[in-house]
Design a protein around this motif. Structure first.
Motif, PDB file in Angstrom:
ATOM      1  N   LEU A 179       0.825  -1.208   0.000  1.00 32.07           N
ATOM      2  CA  LEU A 179       0.000   0.000   0.000  1.00 32.07           C
ATOM      3  C   LEU A 179       0.859   1.258   0.000  1.00 32.07           C
ATOM      4  O   LEU A 179       0.536   2.251  -0.654  1.00 32.07           O
ATOM      5  CB  LEU A 179      -0.933  -0.015   1.208  1.00 32.07           C
ATOM      6  N   SER A 180       1.972   1.217   0.730  1.00 34.14           N
ATOM      7  CA  SER A 180       2.877   2.358   0.740  1.00 34.14           C
ATOM      8  C   SER A 180       3.479   2.586  -0.650  1.00 34.14           C
ATOM      9  O   SER A 180       3.556   3.720  -1.133  1.00 34.14           O
ATOM     10  CB  SER A 180       3.978   2.130   1.783  1.00 34.14           C
ATOM     11  N   TRP A 181       3.894   1.504  -1.308  1.00 40.04           N
ATOM     12  CA  TRP A 181       4.379   1.622  -2.688  1.00 40.04           C
ATOM     13  C   TRP A 181       3.299   2.221  -3.588  1.00 40.04           C
ATOM     14  O   TRP A 181       3.583   3.087  -4.424  1.00 40.04           O
ATOM     15  CB  TRP A 181       4.743   0.247  -3.226  1.00 40.04           C
ATOM     16  N   LEU A 188       9.313  -5.088 -16.307  1.00 39.36           N
ATOM     17  CA  LEU A 188      10.236  -5.441 -15.231  1.00 39.36           C
ATOM     18  C   LEU A 188       9.475  -6.190 -14.149  1.00 39.36           C
ATOM     19  O   LEU A 188       8.334  -5.841 -13.823  1.00 39.36           O
ATOM     20  CB  LEU A 188      10.853  -4.180 -14.619  1.00 39.36           C
ATOM     21  N   LEU A 189      10.114  -7.193 -13.582  1.00 41.56           N
ATOM     22  CA  LEU A 189       9.508  -7.994 -12.522  1.00 41.56           C
ATOM     23  C   LEU A 189      10.346  -7.794 -11.260  1.00 41.56           C
ATOM     24  O   LEU A 189      11.433  -8.366 -11.126  1.00 41.56           O
ATOM     25  CB  LEU A 189       9.476  -9.475 -12.915  1.00 41.56           C
ATOM     26  N   ALA A 190       9.842  -6.972 -10.346  1.00 40.44           N
ATOM     27  CA  ALA A 190      10.616  -6.579  -9.166  1.00 40.44           C
ATOM     28  C   ALA A 190       9.976  -7.117  -7.904  1.00 40.44           C
ATOM     29  O   ALA A 190       8.755  -7.084  -7.748  1.00 40.44           O
ATOM     30  CB  ALA A 190      10.713  -5.051  -9.085  1.00 40.44           C
ATOM     31  N   SER A 191      10.816  -7.578  -6.998  1.00 40.53           N
ATOM     32  CA  SER A 191      10.342  -8.060  -5.708  1.00 40.53           C
ATOM     33  C   SER A 191      10.828  -7.137  -4.603  1.00 40.53           C
ATOM     34  O   SER A 191      11.978  -6.688  -4.608  1.00 40.53           O
ATOM     35  CB  SER A 191      10.846  -9.474  -5.428  1.00 40.53           C
ATOM     36  N   SER A 192       9.958  -6.859  -3.632  1.00 37.18           N
ATOM     37  CA  SER A 192      10.324  -6.065  -2.464  1.00 37.18           C
ATOM     38  C   SER A 192      10.923  -6.911  -1.353  1.00 37.18           C
ATOM     39  O   SER A 192      11.107  -6.406  -0.235  1.00 37.18           O
ATOM     40  CB  SER A 192       9.076  -5.335  -1.916  1.00 37.18           C
ATOM     41  N   ASP A 239       4.001  -1.858 -17.102  1.00 36.28           N
ATOM     42  CA  ASP A 239       5.421  -1.684 -17.396  1.00 36.28           C
ATOM     43  C   ASP A 239       6.299  -2.268 -16.294  1.00 36.28           C
ATOM     44  O   ASP A 239       7.468  -2.587 -16.531  1.00 36.28           O
ATOM     45  CB  ASP A 239       5.749  -0.195 -17.541  1.00 36.28           C
ATOM     46  N   LEU A 240       5.717  -2.370 -15.110  1.00 36.33           N
ATOM     47  CA  LEU A 240       6.466  -2.829 -13.944  1.00 36.33           C
ATOM     48  C   LEU A 240       5.538  -3.618 -13.039  1.00 36.33           C
ATOM     49  O   LEU A 240       4.379  -3.243 -12.840  1.00 36.33           O
ATOM     50  CB  LEU A 240       7.020  -1.627 -13.158  1.00 36.33           C
ATOM     51  N   VAL A 241       6.067  -4.696 -12.467  1.00 36.54           N
ATOM     52  CA  VAL A 241       5.396  -5.408 -11.382  1.00 36.54           C
ATOM     53  C   VAL A 241       6.222  -5.186 -10.115  1.00 36.54           C
ATOM     54  O   VAL A 241       7.444  -5.413 -10.132  1.00 36.54           O
ATOM     55  CB  VAL A 241       5.281  -6.917 -11.665  1.00 36.54           C
ATOM     56  N   GLN A 242       5.569  -4.717  -9.058  1.00 35.81           N
ATOM     57  CA  GLN A 242       6.231  -4.562  -7.753  1.00 35.81           C
ATOM     58  C   GLN A 242       5.574  -5.550  -6.802  1.00 35.81           C
ATOM     59  O   GLN A 242       4.468  -5.345  -6.313  1.00 35.81           O
ATOM     60  CB  GLN A 242       6.082  -3.128  -7.232  1.00 35.81           C
ATOM     61  N   ARG A 263      14.554 -10.292 -16.560  1.00 37.62           N
ATOM     62  CA  ARG A 263      13.807  -9.102 -16.135  1.00 37.62           C
ATOM     63  C   ARG A 263      13.528  -9.074 -14.635  1.00 37.62           C
ATOM     64  O   ARG A 263      12.844  -8.182 -14.142  1.00 37.62           O
ATOM     65  CB  ARG A 263      12.476  -9.034 -16.903  1.00 37.62           C
ATOM     66  N   VAL A 264      14.062 -10.049 -13.903  1.00 39.43           N
ATOM     67  CA  VAL A 264      13.780 -10.145 -12.469  1.00 39.43           C
ATOM     68  C   VAL A 264      14.857  -9.406 -11.674  1.00 39.43           C
ATOM     69  O   VAL A 264      16.058  -9.651 -11.845  1.00 39.43           O
ATOM     70  CB  VAL A 264      13.730 -11.620 -12.018  1.00 39.43           C
ATOM     71  N   VAL A 265      14.422  -8.497 -10.829  1.00 39.90           N
ATOM     72  CA  VAL A 265      15.318  -7.809  -9.906  1.00 39.90           C
ATOM     73  C   VAL A 265      14.672  -7.792  -8.526  1.00 39.90           C
ATOM     74  O   VAL A 265      13.451  -7.892  -8.393  1.00 39.90           O
ATOM     75  CB  VAL A 265      15.614  -6.350 -10.327  1.00 39.90           C
ATOM     76  N   VAL A 266      15.492  -7.681  -7.514  1.00 39.84           N
ATOM     77  CA  VAL A 266      14.995  -7.286  -6.207  1.00 39.84           C
ATOM     78  C   VAL A 266      15.064  -5.772  -6.146  1.00 39.84           C
ATOM     79  O   VAL A 266      16.066  -5.159  -6.533  1.00 39.84           O
ATOM     80  CB  VAL A 266      15.830  -7.917  -5.071  1.00 39.84           C
ATOM     81  N   ALA A 267      13.986  -5.160  -5.693  1.00 36.57           N
ATOM     82  CA  ALA A 267      13.956  -3.717  -5.438  1.00 36.57           C
ATOM     83  C   ALA A 267      13.447  -3.549  -4.017  1.00 36.57           C
ATOM     84  O   ALA A 267      12.253  -3.385  -3.773  1.00 36.57           O
ATOM     85  CB  ALA A 267      13.050  -3.009  -6.440  1.00 36.57           C
ATOM     86  N   HIS A 268      14.378  -3.666  -3.078  1.00 39.11           N
ATOM     87  CA  HIS A 268      14.032  -3.706  -1.656  1.00 39.11           C
ATOM     88  C   HIS A 268      13.959  -2.285  -1.099  1.00 39.11           C
ATOM     89  O   HIS A 268      14.970  -1.578  -1.060  1.00 39.11           O
ATOM     90  CB  HIS A 268      15.078  -4.520  -0.888  1.00 39.11           C
ATOM     91  N   PRO A 269      12.775  -1.874  -0.652  1.00 34.71           N
ATOM     92  CA  PRO A 269      12.640  -0.528  -0.090  1.00 34.71           C
ATOM     93  C   PRO A 269      12.945  -0.541   1.398  1.00 34.71           C
ATOM     94  O   PRO A 269      13.080  -1.596   2.021  1.00 34.71           O
ATOM     95  CB  PRO A 269      11.157  -0.225  -0.326  1.00 34.71           C
ATOM     96  N   PHE A 270      13.048   0.643   1.960  1.00 39.74           N
ATOM     97  CA  PHE A 270      13.117   0.780   3.411  1.00 39.74           C
ATOM     98  C   PHE A 270      11.764   1.296   3.859  1.00 39.74           C
ATOM     99  O   PHE A 270      11.215   2.227   3.274  1.00 39.74           O
ATOM    100  CB  PHE A 270      14.242   1.744   3.799  1.00 39.74           C
TER     101      PHE A 270
END
Length: 315
Positions: free
Chosen positions: A19-21, A112-116, A83-86, A136-143
């Motif tokens: 929800l924050s994203w 892009l396929l991104a995991s938090s 365009d992006l999956v989070q 296309r898989v990346v980790v996109a780890h937020p704080f």
């Protein structure tokens, strides 16, 4: 995607992080599709928008955000034009592997396929995917919370393409984030490893009766908290060495630090220890509502971030 039409994102998982994203993406003009099988999805999304909108660095009315957000119970409908999956699902490798297989099948070939994820490795998440999808898989780890704190740790898997990393870095930078390319897969990445190291010592100090949890929190907020908010450990110690810089610091103060390293605690989170820590922490903050504490934290973080931005402008 363009500045006028940033793009469409599917936020998978409507917990606190998702929800924050969603609020952050919507605040920057993205079309946001939120998918989660939870039965109260619409109510959760509406509540999240109302909760987080006031604590954006550049506030946007919740009503404006709502017009940019759509909810979905079906995965395919949420991701088929994005365009992006989070992704923000449970920290369970098998679950994520199955989910990313479904995402790779349903999302556009260029998405892009991104995991938090806060600890799972992108190579493991993409293990069973075809090469084109794994690229296309990346980790996109937020704080936490992502709509407020700037950091995103971008981590590539063994088959992630350099282009995907570059796209991810540019995409999160466009959201006002500060992406850092974590160059090697490592459990917990960087920020959580630092937090874990400091918290391990904090727990040991509390268990040994050196300080209470509230006193420990005060020590951090009145010392290393503001220091690291403006410089980080390496710059802080570089300046701590005076005109001689980091070399002077390490030569003269490093031996004492090395002795402290050998004395740092290694507590175990047994049931008894957990009970002691919970009782002490809940006692320290008793009578204070979770929502009120969260809002107060966010407002203080906004003040710090705004002051830091102003200082950078002034210099």
């Amino acid at each position: 995607m363009s500045a006028d039409s940033p793009g469409t994102v599917a936020v998978i998982g409507a917990g606190t992080i998702g929800l924050s994203w969603a609020v952050l993406f919507a605040a920057h003009g993205w079309s946001v599709h939120i998918q989660d099988p939870r039965p109260d999805l619409e109510e959760a999304v509406a509540g999240g928008l109302r909760q987080f909108a006031p604590t954006l660095l550049e506030p946007v009315a919740a009503e404006v955000l709502e017009r940019r957000v759509r909810v979905h119970t079906e995965l395919g409908a949420a991701v088929n034009t994005v365009d992006l999956v989070q992704e923000n699902g449970p920290e369970d490798l098998g679950f994520k592997q199955r989910l990313f297989a479904d995402l790779a099948a349903a999302a556009p070939a260029g998405a892009l396929l991104a995991s938090s994820t806060s600890g799972l490795q992108p190579s493991d998440i993409a293990e069973h995917l075809a090469d084109a999808a794994a690229a296309r898989v990346v980790v996109a780890h937020p704080f936490n919370p992502p709509h407020l704190l700037p950091l995103v740790e971008v981590v590539a898997g063994s088959r992630t393409s350099p282009d995907a990393v570059e796209r991810a870095m540019a995409l999160y930078r466009g959201l006002g984030k500060v992406p850092v390319h974590v160059r090697k897969e490592t459990p917990g990445f960087v920020a959580n490893r630092l937090q874990s190291a400091m918290f391990r010592e904090a727990v040991d100090l509390v268990l040994r009766g050196v300080v209470t949890p509230a006193e420990l929190d005060t020590v951090v907020t009145e010392s290393v908290g503001p220091r690291w908010a403006t410089g980080g450990p390496f710059l802080s110690y570089h300046l701590g060495g005076g005109p001689g810089g980091f070399r002077h610091f390490l030569e003269h103060l490093g031996p004492g630090m090395a002795r402290r390293w050998r004395d740092l605690g290694t507590p175990e989170l047994t049931d008894e220890v957990i009970a002691r820590l919970v009782e002490a922490t809940e006692g320290a903050y008793a009578g204070q509502d979770y929502a009120d504490l969260t809002r107060a934290r966010d407002l203080r973080e906004i003040a710090v971030l705004n002051a830091r931005a102003q200082a950078r402008t002034d210099t």
